[in-house]
Design a protein around this motif. Structure first.
Motif, PDB file in Angstrom:
ATOM      1  N   ASP A 198       0.807  -1.227   0.000  1.00 58.43           N
ATOM      2  CA  ASP A 198       0.000   0.000   0.000  1.00 58.43           C
ATOM      3  C   ASP A 198       0.831   1.263   0.000  1.00 58.43           C
ATOM      4  OD1 ASP A 198      -2.398  -1.409  -0.024  1.00 58.43           O
ATOM      5  OD2 ASP A 198      -2.410  -1.619   2.163  1.00 58.43           O
ATOM      6  N   GLY A 199       2.150   1.142  -0.122  1.00 56.02           N
ATOM      7  CA  GLY A 199       2.987   2.324  -0.263  1.00 56.02           C
ATOM      8  C   GLY A 199       3.490   2.854   1.063  1.00 56.02           C
ATOM      9  N   SER A 200       3.721   4.149   1.118  1.00 52.31           N
ATOM     10  CA  SER A 200       4.307   4.762   2.303  1.00 52.31           C
ATOM     11  C   SER A 200       3.744   6.153   2.518  1.00 52.31           C
ATOM     12  CB  SER A 200       5.835   4.831   2.173  1.00 52.31           C
ATOM     13  OG  SER A 200       6.211   5.564   1.022  1.00 52.31           O
ATOM     14  N   VAL A 201       3.920   6.651   3.745  1.00 51.18           N
ATOM     15  CA  VAL A 201       3.481   7.994   4.103  1.00 51.18           C
ATOM     16  C   VAL A 201       4.674   8.728   4.704  1.00 51.18           C
ATOM     17  CG1 VAL A 201       1.893   9.380   5.481  1.00 51.18           C
ATOM     18  CG2 VAL A 201       1.134   7.175   4.557  1.00 51.18           C
ATOM     19  N   PHE A 202       4.981   9.894   4.153  1.00 50.33           N
ATOM     20  CA  PHE A 202       6.073  10.731   4.631  1.00 50.33           C
ATOM     21  C   PHE A 202       5.480  11.857   5.471  1.00 50.33           C
ATOM     22  CE2 PHE A 202       8.219   8.262   1.665  1.00 50.33           C
ATOM     23  CZ  PHE A 202       9.564   8.597   1.543  1.00 50.33           C
ATOM     24  N   VAL A 203       5.911  11.943   6.718  1.00 47.76           N
ATOM     25  CA  VAL A 203       5.408  12.962   7.642  1.00 47.76           C
ATOM     26  C   VAL A 203       6.557  13.903   7.990  1.00 47.76           C
ATOM     27  CG1 VAL A 203       4.355  13.395   9.886  1.00 47.76           C
ATOM     28  CG2 VAL A 203       3.705  11.359   8.579  1.00 47.76           C
ATOM     29  N   ARG A 204       6.385  15.178   7.670  1.00 47.75           N
ATOM     30  CA  ARG A 204       7.379  16.206   7.961  1.00 47.75           C
ATOM     31  C   ARG A 204       6.638  17.469   8.377  1.00 47.75           C
ATOM     32  NH1 ARG A 204      10.609  18.877   3.131  1.00 47.75           N
ATOM     33  NH2 ARG A 204       8.444  19.521   2.814  1.00 47.75           N
ATOM     34  N   PRO A 238      26.545  17.953   8.266  1.00 48.63           N
ATOM     35  CA  PRO A 238      26.023  18.906   9.254  1.00 48.63           C
ATOM     36  C   PRO A 238      24.812  19.708   8.778  1.00 48.63           C
ATOM     37  CG  PRO A 238      28.417  19.078   9.080  1.00 48.63           C
ATOM     38  CD  PRO A 238      27.958  18.205   7.944  1.00 48.63           C
ATOM     39  N   THR A 239      24.617  19.804   7.460  1.00 45.41           N
ATOM     40  CA  THR A 239      23.497  20.590   6.920  1.00 45.41           C
ATOM     41  C   THR A 239      22.264  19.733   6.652  1.00 45.41           C
ATOM     42  OG1 THR A 239      24.257  20.282   4.630  1.00 45.41           O
ATOM     43  CG2 THR A 239      25.113  22.197   5.832  1.00 45.41           C
ATOM     44  N   ALA A 240      22.285  18.470   7.094  1.00 43.73           N
ATOM     45  CA  ALA A 240      21.219  17.526   6.721  1.00 43.73           C
ATOM     46  C   ALA A 240      19.841  18.001   7.146  1.00 43.73           C
ATOM     47  CB  ALA A 240      21.512  16.146   7.319  1.00 43.73           C
ATOM     48  N   ARG A 241      19.707  18.492   8.376  1.00 44.15           N
ATOM     49  CA  ARG A 241      18.382  18.857   8.866  1.00 44.15           C
ATOM     50  C   ARG A 241      17.794  20.014   8.057  1.00 44.15           C
ATOM     51  NH1 ARG A 241      16.731  16.569  13.515  1.00 44.15           N
ATOM     52  NH2 ARG A 241      15.437  18.343  14.119  1.00 44.15           N
ATOM     53  N   GLY A 242      18.599  21.004   7.772  1.00 43.64           N
ATOM     54  CA  GLY A 242      18.108  22.114   6.967  1.00 43.64           C
ATOM     55  C   GLY A 242      17.751  21.681   5.560  1.00 43.64           C
ATOM     56  N   ALA A 243      18.578  20.786   4.985  1.00 42.50           N
ATOM     57  CA  ALA A 243      18.302  20.301   3.632  1.00 42.50           C
ATOM     58  C   ALA A 243      17.020  19.476   3.593  1.00 42.50           C
ATOM     59  CB  ALA A 243      19.482  19.477   3.131  1.00 42.50           C
ATOM     60  N   LEU A 244      16.779  18.677   4.632  1.00 41.50           N
ATOM     61  CA  LEU A 244      15.532  17.916   4.710  1.00 41.50           C
ATOM     62  C   LEU A 244      14.321  18.842   4.766  1.00 41.50           C
ATOM     63  CD1 LEU A 244      16.208  15.039   7.270  1.00 41.50           C
ATOM     64  CD2 LEU A 244      15.253  14.743   4.977  1.00 41.50           C
ATOM     65  N   ALA A 245      14.425  19.861   5.580  1.00 40.43           N
ATOM     66  CA  ALA A 245      13.303  20.800   5.734  1.00 40.43           C
ATOM     67  C   ALA A 245      13.021  21.556   4.445  1.00 40.43           C
ATOM     68  CB  ALA A 245      13.601  21.772   6.874  1.00 40.43           C
ATOM     69  N   ALA A 246      14.067  21.737   3.618  1.00 41.39           N
ATOM     70  CA  ALA A 246      13.918  22.517   2.398  1.00 41.39           C
ATOM     71  C   ALA A 246      13.392  21.708   1.222  1.00 41.39           C
ATOM     72  CB  ALA A 246      15.267  23.147   2.022  1.00 41.39           C
ATOM     73  N   LEU A 247      13.364  20.398   1.329  1.00 36.90           N
ATOM     74  CA  LEU A 247      12.858  19.592   0.218  1.00 36.90           C
ATOM     75  C   LEU A 247      11.389  19.885  -0.039  1.00 36.90           C
ATOM     76  CD1 LEU A 247      14.388  16.043   0.943  1.00 36.90           C
ATOM     77  CD2 LEU A 247      15.225  17.773  -0.665  1.00 36.90           C
ATOM     78  N   SER A 248      11.031  19.949  -1.313  1.00 32.75           N
ATOM     79  CA  SER A 248       9.629  20.151  -1.669  1.00 32.75           C
ATOM     80  C   SER A 248       8.846  18.858  -1.473  1.00 32.75           C
ATOM     81  CB  SER A 248       9.516  20.599  -3.125  1.00 32.75           C
ATOM     82  OG  SER A 248       9.880  19.536  -4.000  1.00 32.75           O
ATOM     83  N   ARG A 249       7.527  18.982  -1.482  1.00 33.27           N
ATOM     84  CA  ARG A 249       6.702  17.789  -1.408  1.00 33.27           C
ATOM     85  C   ARG A 249       6.969  16.864  -2.593  1.00 33.27           C
ATOM     86  NH1 ARG A 249       2.027  17.926   1.807  1.00 33.27           N
ATOM     87  NH2 ARG A 249       0.866  16.786   0.211  1.00 33.27           N
ATOM     88  N   GLU A 250       7.228  17.452  -3.764  1.00 33.45           N
ATOM     89  CA  GLU A 250       7.529  16.632  -4.935  1.00 33.45           C
ATOM     90  C   GLU A 250       8.870  15.925  -4.771  1.00 33.45           C
ATOM     91  OE1 GLU A 250       7.018  14.485  -8.129  1.00 33.45           O
ATOM     92  OE2 GLU A 250       5.466  15.759  -7.227  1.00 33.45           O
TER      93      GLU A 250
END
Length: 327
Positions: free
Chosen positions: A230-236, A276-288
């Motif tokens: 059934d796929g996956s759900v990404f929660v951010r 070290p920039t991982a958290r900021g890069a994760l937050a900046a990713l678009s929904r797409e």
């Protein structure tokens, strides 16, 4: 989104390696004894990352025995650098696998996890770790679980820290004893992946996506709930992105979630989420972006379930699936 690309620093996985002891049978279903295949959730993640071109380091325990040699050879064949401490038992861990009619697997374990802080410190002292992944039995089984927790704590803010709790009730049957540690590790992580079955065991009767929302509020930027076919759900934060599964003819489900995890890490690194920039890069990713990352991980898992045992795809195989899907 290719698994290839410039070096980003060390990609390290910490956790158990073991031998899956599977029932073997003829085409008519008659039993022919057993077959032994290397595995273990973190080892499967490392193999996935190796086959996708990330050249990971696996910090694990392996004995100097025939099973340990087989596991090391299997890992190194997929470009995994193995750094192994011998277990005090002198015996490589094993899991007896039972397969249901639908290909789903359950396990009975004979294992020890006694990775020492001194051994791990010797491995990590040089620094430069872009990604640190841990999960499964190694994060909850004493005495080595304390070593893993300390490693995640030390990597926080320096590396992309990823965690897959991968519940194993056969090893830790008392959820109340392991849940506090699991949720501490969730809080130390940037990305957490858990199956809906895992979350139902940790929090029975609660919608898995609601558990993911709660976990996402406790430290990680991203929590991913996998739901098999059934796929996956990404929660951010307030973003909830649903990614469909990929159709597959299932041989068995061994290593499917681990393949998803490894391909997820690979895809995130591929879009600049590491170090070290991982958290900021994760937050900046678009929904797409999240959908593309999830789709690649789902495609990798679909390939694995179509083949017996934990047999993740290579980067070339995964790229071919992506081309076919868009062409």
């Amino acid at each position: 989104m290719s698994g290839h690309g410039p070096s980003v620093g060390a990609v390290m996985v910490i956790g158990e390696t073991l031998i899956d002891v599977l029932p073997a049978s003829r085409g008519d279903g008659a039993a022919l004894g057993v077959r032994e295949l290397p595995g273990g959730s973190p080892a499967n993640v490392a193999v996935t990352l190796g086959r996708l071109g990330r050249g990971p380091v696996l910090v694990t325990t392996l004995a100097d025995d025939a099973r340990g040699t087989a596991a090391r050879d299997w890992l190194e064949a997929s470009d995994v650098t193995v750094v192994a401490q011998p277990p005090a038992t002198g015996r490589t861990s094993a899991a007896a696998v039972r397969l249901a009619a639908d290909g789903s697997a359950t396990y009975d374990f004979d294992l020890t996890w006694d990775l020492s802080p001194e051994f791990l410190t010797g491995v990590t002292a040089a620094g430069g770790i872009a990604v640190l992944h841990a999960g499964s039995i190694a994060t909850v089984l004493d005495p080595g679980a304390d070593t893993v927790e300390a490693a995640l704590h030390g990597a926080r803010g320096r590396s992309l820290v990823t965690f897959d709790p991968n519940a194993r009730p056969a090893v830790t049957p008392h959820v109340a004893r392991v849940l506090p540690r699991v949720e501490r590790l969730v809080g130390l992580s940037d990305v957490v992946k858990a199956s809906d079955e895992d979350l139902a065991w940790y929090h029975p009767g609660v919608n898995p996506v609601e558990v993911a929302r709660a976990w996402a509020g406790s430290g990680p930027v991203l929590v991913v709930v996998t739901r098999g076919a059934d796929g996956s759900v990404f929660v951010r934060g307030d973003d909830v992105v649903t990614v469909p599964g990929r159709p597959a003819t299932v041989a068995d489900t061994i290593g499917a979630g681990d393949t998803f995890m490894g391909a997820l890490v690979d895809a995130l690194v591929g879009v600049g989420v590491h170090g070290p920039t991982a958290r900021g890069a994760l937050a900046a990713l678009s929904r797409e972006d999240l959908r593309r990352v999830g789709s690649r991980a789902a495609s990798a898992a679909a390939i694995t379930v179509s083949r017996p045992g934990a047999d993740p795809p290579t980067s070339a195989e995964l790229d071919a699936v992506a081309r076919a899907a868009t062409g």
